[in-house]
Design a protein around this motif. Structure first.
Motif, PDB file in Angstrom:
ATOM      1  N   GLU A 353       0.828  -1.206   0.000  1.00 39.77           N
ATOM      2  CA  GLU A 353       0.000   0.000   0.000  1.00 39.77           C
ATOM      3  C   GLU A 353       0.865   1.259   0.000  1.00 39.77           C
ATOM      4  O   GLU A 353       0.563   2.239  -0.702  1.00 39.77           O
ATOM      5  CB  GLU A 353      -0.932  -0.006   1.209  1.00 39.77           C
ATOM      6  CG  GLU A 353      -2.004  -1.092   1.150  1.00 39.77           C
ATOM      7  CD  GLU A 353      -2.846  -1.148   2.416  1.00 39.77           C
ATOM      8  OE1 GLU A 353      -2.485  -0.467   3.409  1.00 39.77           O
ATOM      9  OE2 GLU A 353      -3.859  -1.882   2.417  1.00 39.77           O
ATOM     10  N   LEU A 354       1.950   1.239   0.775  1.00 38.78           N
ATOM     11  CA  LEU A 354       2.844   2.390   0.830  1.00 38.78           C
ATOM     12  C   LEU A 354       3.439   2.665  -0.547  1.00 38.78           C
ATOM     13  O   LEU A 354       3.455   3.820  -1.010  1.00 38.78           O
ATOM     14  CB  LEU A 354       3.971   2.127   1.839  1.00 38.78           C
ATOM     15  CG  LEU A 354       5.048   3.217   1.920  1.00 38.78           C
ATOM     16  CD1 LEU A 354       4.483   4.475   2.571  1.00 38.78           C
ATOM     17  CD2 LEU A 354       6.267   2.717   2.691  1.00 38.78           C
ATOM     18  N   GLY A 355       3.940   1.630  -1.199  1.00 42.73           N
ATOM     19  CA  GLY A 355       4.534   1.808  -2.518  1.00 42.73           C
ATOM     20  C   GLY A 355       3.546   2.368  -3.515  1.00 42.73           C
ATOM     21  O   GLY A 355       3.864   3.287  -4.288  1.00 42.73           O
ATOM     22  N   ARG A 356       2.342   1.829  -3.500  1.00 42.99           N
ATOM     23  CA  ARG A 356       1.305   2.308  -4.418  1.00 42.99           C
ATOM     24  C   ARG A 356       0.978   3.773  -4.145  1.00 42.99           C
ATOM     25  O   ARG A 356       0.901   4.590  -5.077  1.00 42.99           O
ATOM     26  CB  ARG A 356       0.052   1.455  -4.242  1.00 42.99           C
ATOM     27  CG  ARG A 356      -1.136   1.864  -5.129  1.00 42.99           C
ATOM     28  CD  ARG A 356      -2.394   1.175  -4.653  1.00 42.99           C
ATOM     29  NE  ARG A 356      -2.738   1.571  -3.300  1.00 42.99           N
ATOM     30  CZ  ARG A 356      -3.341   0.767  -2.411  1.00 42.99           C
ATOM     31  NH1 ARG A 356      -3.640  -0.474  -2.733  1.00 42.99           N
ATOM     32  NH2 ARG A 356      -3.627   1.215  -1.207  1.00 42.99           N
ATOM     33  N   ASP A 357       0.821   4.130  -2.869  1.00 44.95           N
ATOM     34  CA  ASP A 357       0.453   5.504  -2.524  1.00 44.95           C
ATOM     35  C   ASP A 357       1.573   6.492  -2.845  1.00 44.95           C
ATOM     36  O   ASP A 357       1.321   7.605  -3.328  1.00 44.95           O
ATOM     37  CB  ASP A 357       0.090   5.593  -1.036  1.00 44.95           C
ATOM     38  CG  ASP A 357      -1.197   4.855  -0.698  1.00 44.95           C
ATOM     39  OD1 ASP A 357      -1.933   4.489  -1.642  1.00 44.95           O
ATOM     40  OD2 ASP A 357      -1.445   4.628   0.495  1.00 44.95           O
ATOM     41  N   ILE A 358       2.817   6.104  -2.558  1.00 48.86           N
ATOM     42  CA  ILE A 358       3.940   7.010  -2.824  1.00 48.86           C
ATOM     43  C   ILE A 358       4.096   7.259  -4.315  1.00 48.86           C
ATOM     44  O   ILE A 358       4.299   8.401  -4.753  1.00 48.86           O
ATOM     45  CB  ILE A 358       5.242   6.447  -2.204  1.00 48.86           C
ATOM     46  CG1 ILE A 358       5.215   6.649  -0.687  1.00 48.86           C
ATOM     47  CG2 ILE A 358       6.472   7.126  -2.808  1.00 48.86           C
ATOM     48  CD1 ILE A 358       6.399   6.068   0.032  1.00 48.86           C
ATOM     49  N   ARG A 359       3.992   6.210  -5.115  1.00 51.30           N
ATOM     50  CA  ARG A 359       4.099   6.394  -6.567  1.00 51.30           C
ATOM     51  C   ARG A 359       2.994   7.322  -7.083  1.00 51.30           C
ATOM     52  O   ARG A 359       3.232   8.183  -7.938  1.00 51.30           O
ATOM     53  CB  ARG A 359       4.058   5.035  -7.270  1.00 51.30           C
ATOM     54  CG  ARG A 359       5.320   4.209  -7.074  1.00 51.30           C
ATOM     55  CD  ARG A 359       5.316   2.968  -7.943  1.00 51.30           C
ATOM     56  NE  ARG A 359       4.313   2.017  -7.533  1.00 51.30           N
ATOM     57  CZ  ARG A 359       4.499   1.062  -6.613  1.00 51.30           C
ATOM     58  NH1 ARG A 359       5.659   0.981  -5.981  1.00 51.30           N
ATOM     59  NH2 ARG A 359       3.540   0.211  -6.315  1.00 51.30           N
ATOM     60  N   LYS A 360       1.801   7.159  -6.546  1.00 52.89           N
ATOM     61  CA  LYS A 360       0.684   8.002  -6.947  1.00 52.89           C
ATOM     62  C   LYS A 360       0.911   9.444  -6.498  1.00 52.89           C
ATOM     63  O   LYS A 360       0.696  10.393  -7.266  1.00 52.89           O
ATOM     64  CB  LYS A 360      -0.611   7.456  -6.354  1.00 52.89           C
ATOM     65  CG  LYS A 360      -1.853   8.253  -6.714  1.00 52.89           C
ATOM     66  CD  LYS A 360      -3.098   7.634  -6.082  1.00 52.89           C
ATOM     67  CE  LYS A 360      -4.341   8.458  -6.379  1.00 52.89           C
ATOM     68  NZ  LYS A 360      -5.557   7.868  -5.742  1.00 52.89           N
ATOM     69  N   ASP A 361       1.356   9.606  -5.245  1.00 54.12           N
ATOM     70  CA  ASP A 361       1.569  10.955  -4.712  1.00 54.12           C
ATOM     71  C   ASP A 361       2.647  11.705  -5.494  1.00 54.12           C
ATOM     72  O   ASP A 361       2.497  12.894  -5.800  1.00 54.12           O
ATOM     73  CB  ASP A 361       1.962  10.882  -3.235  1.00 54.12           C
ATOM     74  CG  ASP A 361       0.808  10.439  -2.343  1.00 54.12           C
ATOM     75  OD1 ASP A 361      -0.349  10.451  -2.805  1.00 54.12           O
ATOM     76  OD2 ASP A 361       1.084  10.071  -1.182  1.00 54.12           O
ATOM     77  N   ILE A 362       3.755  11.026  -5.798  1.00 55.35           N
ATOM     78  CA  ILE A 362       4.835  11.677  -6.531  1.00 55.35           C
ATOM     79  C   ILE A 362       4.354  12.125  -7.907  1.00 55.35           C
ATOM     80  O   ILE A 362       4.635  13.242  -8.351  1.00 55.35           O
ATOM     81  CB  ILE A 362       6.047  10.729  -6.656  1.00 55.35           C
ATOM     82  CG1 ILE A 362       6.714  10.552  -5.292  1.00 55.35           C
ATOM     83  CG2 ILE A 362       7.062  11.275  -7.667  1.00 55.35           C
ATOM     84  CD1 ILE A 362       7.811   9.523  -5.272  1.00 55.35           C
ATOM     85  N   SER A 363       3.606  11.279  -8.580  1.00 55.70           N
ATOM     86  CA  SER A 363       3.070  11.651  -9.883  1.00 55.70           C
ATOM     87  C   SER A 363       2.162  12.862  -9.784  1.00 55.70           C
ATOM     88  O   SER A 363       2.195  13.758 -10.635  1.00 55.70           O
ATOM     89  CB  SER A 363       2.311  10.473 -10.496  1.00 55.70           C
ATOM     90  OG  SER A 363       3.176   9.388 -10.757  1.00 55.70           O
ATOM     91  N   ASN A 364       1.348  12.911  -8.744  1.00 52.00           N
ATOM     92  CA  ASN A 364       0.393  14.005  -8.587  1.00 52.00           C
ATOM     93  C   ASN A 364       1.039  15.318  -8.157  1.00 52.00           C
ATOM     94  O   ASN A 364       0.401  16.374  -8.218  1.00 52.00           O
ATOM     95  CB  ASN A 364      -0.689  13.613  -7.584  1.00 52.00           C
ATOM     96  CG  ASN A 364      -1.623  12.550  -8.127  1.00 52.00           C
ATOM     97  OD1 ASN A 364      -1.739  12.365  -9.342  1.00 52.00           O
ATOM     98  ND2 ASN A 364      -2.296  11.828  -7.236  1.00 52.00           N
ATOM     99  N   GLU A 365       2.290  15.274  -7.716  1.00 54.56           N
ATOM    100  CA  GLU A 365       2.973  16.492  -7.273  1.00 54.56           C
ATOM    101  C   GLU A 365       3.580  17.283  -8.431  1.00 54.56           C
ATOM    102  O   GLU A 365       4.122  18.373  -8.225  1.00 54.56           O
ATOM    103  CB  GLU A 365       4.084  16.130  -6.279  1.00 54.56           C
ATOM    104  CG  GLU A 365       3.563  15.700  -4.917  1.00 54.56           C
ATOM    105  CD  GLU A 365       4.678  15.178  -4.021  1.00 54.56           C
ATOM    106  OE1 GLU A 365       5.846  15.115  -4.491  1.00 54.56           O
ATOM    107  OE2 GLU A 365       4.391  14.822  -2.870  1.00 54.56           O
ATOM    108  N   ALA A 366       3.522  16.756  -9.641  1.00 52.67           N
ATOM    109  CA  ALA A 366       4.125  17.440 -10.783  1.00 52.67           C
ATOM    110  C   ALA A 366       3.621  18.879 -10.888  1.00 52.67           C
ATOM    111  O   ALA A 366       2.414  19.133 -10.853  1.00 52.67           O
ATOM    112  CB  ALA A 366       3.801  16.679 -12.073  1.00 52.67           C
ATOM    113  N   GLY A 367       4.543  19.828 -10.970  1.00 47.63           N
ATOM    114  CA  GLY A 367       4.187  21.235 -11.099  1.00 47.63           C
ATOM    115  C   GLY A 367       3.750  21.901  -9.813  1.00 47.63           C
ATOM    116  O   GLY A 367       3.311  23.057  -9.842  1.00 47.63           O
ATOM    117  N   GLN A 368       3.905  21.226  -8.670  1.00 49.13           N
ATOM    118  CA  GLN A 368       3.418  21.777  -7.401  1.00 49.13           C
ATOM    119  C   GLN A 368       4.548  21.856  -6.381  1.00 49.13           C
ATOM    120  O   GLN A 368       5.414  20.983  -6.325  1.00 49.13           O
ATOM    121  CB  GLN A 368       2.302  20.910  -6.831  1.00 49.13           C
ATOM    122  CG  GLN A 368       1.080  20.787  -7.724  1.00 49.13           C
ATOM    123  CD  GLN A 368       0.005  19.935  -7.101  1.00 49.13           C
ATOM    124  OE1 GLN A 368      -0.118  19.867  -5.885  1.00 49.13           O
ATOM    125  NE2 GLN A 368      -0.785  19.281  -7.932  1.00 49.13           N
ATOM    126  N   GLY A 369       4.520  22.878  -5.544  1.00 49.72           N
ATOM    127  CA  GLY A 369       5.454  22.984  -4.431  1.00 49.72           C
ATOM    128  C   GLY A 369       6.878  23.251  -4.882  1.00 49.72           C
ATOM    129  O   GLY A 369       7.134  23.745  -5.973  1.00 49.72           O
TER     130      GLY A 369
END
Length: 570
Positions: A353-369
């Motif tokens: 679950e951690l791996g799945r969530d981290i991969r998703k989160d990193i992808s969603n951070e594109a262009g942010q922060g």
């Protein structure tokens, strides 16, 4: 469960390791006469583990050197006959033609990367002998493989897959030398991939996407420690997780607990001393500063973290001791391997679950922060324990300490949505692909808003790590300073587009942001203008100083999504 995966590049290869029993051969550069000899009172402080039968080649009676390549291959071949759960791949060859085997343990019917990525279990990668004169982790890897093959590790394979690379640097192991045959330090080559050995390891990461990684090493006991402190090192084990810029917070927390906590508890339960990993400058004997392992994006430990793996470096007390305390040294590494696999098995569901969530989160951070382009370790004070080299008394050293657990940002920038490389930069684009990154080609010219890197300073330099040097060769670099400027960019057909909306986005950042010594810019993978090309503008500023016109790099940042016509690079 669907997990991010690039197209698998190669199928499993059968292991052809040969059946001939070869006589032991003395390793080329191993000379027992050069070993550091501890006084008896120090030797007594490191008793051998009792009732431990490793059953590996280096522990054959009367053997005075270490396991040879041929002995390792024959040992692995024998293991394949005892276990249905073990399959062996040859993932590559060293520069001198030695095979690099990968041992794949799984209770799945098939152990292809595609199957293991879908079998609902996390994968643990154990890697050893990146440095050829650090044999204990490689021997422990063989001992652990034997225990797994004989079914002595309980039911861990019902909950995890285990990969073992027992000898990442076979040429160095055969010559008993630290670096690769061409002098490159393998453990600093996991972003640049300049060697066949590092490319073989990268292929394993791309195909199997390990959730947990343990990298085994040995550290120097005497040498500069005696010269600087009059003492030898005392810790059985030094441990450090990934510590580099832009690691996901949840990943860092998981490394600390339950993983680091479990390994440390295992050491303490078995009477082994431990510490954070640290070292000191080996060139400057007046400098007594102690530094944790570095924060650069080049070591396996840190690159594995940027690949979203729980990642650890384990160094046992050993370099310079020859075969002294060898069983204890191997046992130290073996305990860590057992602990990290058992912890992964115990937390199997959470890891997936951690791996799945981290991969998703990193992808969603594109262009942010924001991202940290360059950072530095934080100066602190720390106390370590050593042993007086002449009296064997305990020595408490209160030292200046560079902490890699706390990274102080030096350069920060906004996180781009994507990077663009000019069509001239095929080498860099291919290197990103080899790292497992998705790269696209622009197939229709148009104009977009972008940020251009301007080169403001450029000079020849040498790479350094916390010990003062990196490897025998491969240490030259170009140190640059840049600034970014908003422009209207005419994007030509053939430009390379690297989106950060992908799980390896933080690895892309490490490769493409120019200011670190591991970057593609610093290492000539992206075209730099000649140093003489920094030209003076006509006229002068209001203060009478002549302005320097910065030259542009063929590298761009996109701060927002752009409507580009793209094709996945093949």
């Amino acid at each position: 469960m669907k997990r991010f995966s690039r197209t698998v590049l190669s199928a499993l290869f059968p292991c052809v390791l040969g059946m001939v029993i070869f006589p032991a051969n003395t390793l080329a550069n191993y000379d027992p006469a050069k070993d550091y000899r501890e006084i008896p009172a120090i030797v007594k402080q490191f008793p051998e583990p009792s009732k431990i039968d490793m059953g590996t080649p280096a522990f054959v009676a009367d053997k005075t050197d270490f396991t040879s390549q041929r002995e390792m291959e024959d040992f692995i071949n024998q293991l394949t006959k005892t276990s249905d759960s073990l399959k062996v791949r040859i993932i590559g060859q060293s520069q001198k033609g030695n095979k690099i085997p990968l041992l794949v343990f799984s209770d799945s019917q098939s152990v292809t990367p595609e199957i293991l990525l879908k079998n609902g279990k996390p994968t643990v990668l154990i890697l050893a002998l990146q440095h050829g004169n650090e044999p204990a982790p490689g021997e422990a890897a063989l001992a652990y493989a034997k225990s797994l093959a004989e079914g002595k590790e309980g039911d861990v394979l019902s909950r995890v897959n285990v990969l073992i690379i027992p000898r990442a640097n076979p040429d160095g192991a055969e010559s008993f030398s630290r670096d690769l045959a061409n002098g490159i330090n393998l453990n600093r080559d996991h972003l640049l991939l300049s060697s066949p050995e590092s490319r073989a390891i990268a292929q394993v990461f791309n195909q199997y996407q390990p959730d947990v990684v343990l990298d085994g090493h040995e550290y120097s006991v005497a040498g500069r420690w005696v010269e600087k402190f009059g003492a030898v090192q005392r810790y059985d084990a030094m441990l450090q997780q990934a510590t580099t810029n832009n690691l996901p917070t949840r990943l860092a927390k998981t490394m600390e607990k339950p993983f680091r906590e479990s390994i440390v508890n295992t050491f303490e339960t078995n009477g082994l001393s431990h510490s954070w990993y640290y070292t000191t400058d080996k060139n400057n004997m007046q400098d007594k500063t102690l530094s944790m392992g570095g924060i650069g994006a080049d070591t396996l430990r840190n690159i594995a973290g940027l690949r979203n793996s729980v990642s650890f470096l384990l160094e046992n007390r050993g370099v310079g001791l020859g075969k002294a305390h060898y069983a204890r040294r191997v046992y130290t590494q073996l305990l860590a391997m057992q602990a990290i696999v058992k912890t992964a098995a115990k937390n199997s569901k959470e890891l997936i679950e951690l791996g799945r969530d981290i991969r998703k989160d990193i992808s969603n951070e594109a262009g942010q922060g924001a991202i940290v382009v360059k950072g530095k370790a934080t100066p602190e004070k720390h106390t370590v324990l050593m042993i007086d080299a002449k009296t064997a008394d305990g020595v408490k050293v209160e030292a200046d300490w560079n902490s890699s657990l706390n990274i102080t940002p030096v350069i920060t920038r906004s996180r781009p949505y994507a990077y663009l490389l000019a069509s001239t930069e095929k080498k860099a684009a291919q290197q990103l692909q080899t790292l497992g990154v998705e790269v696209y080609r622009v197939n229709q010219a148009q104009q977009i808003k972008a940020q251009q890197y301007s080169l403001t300073e450029q000079k020849d330099a040498r790479k350094k790590d916390v010990t003062g040097s990196v490897g025998t060769t491969g240490n030259t670099m170009t140190q640059v300073t840049t600034r970014v400027e908003d422009i209207e960019l005419p994007v030509d057909e053939g430009y390379y587009y690297i989106p950060l909306k992908q799980p390896l986005a933080n690895l892309v950042i490490a490769a493409l942001e120019p200011e670190t010594q591991g970057s593609f810019i610093a290492n000539g993978l992206i075209t730099l203008p000649a140093k003489t090309a920094l030209t003076k503008t006509k006229g002068a500023t209001a203060k009478g100083k002549v302005e320097i016109e910065p030259k542009r790099l063929p590298l761009y940042r996109l701060l927002e999504s752009a409507e580009l016509s793209l094709t996945l690079m093949q």
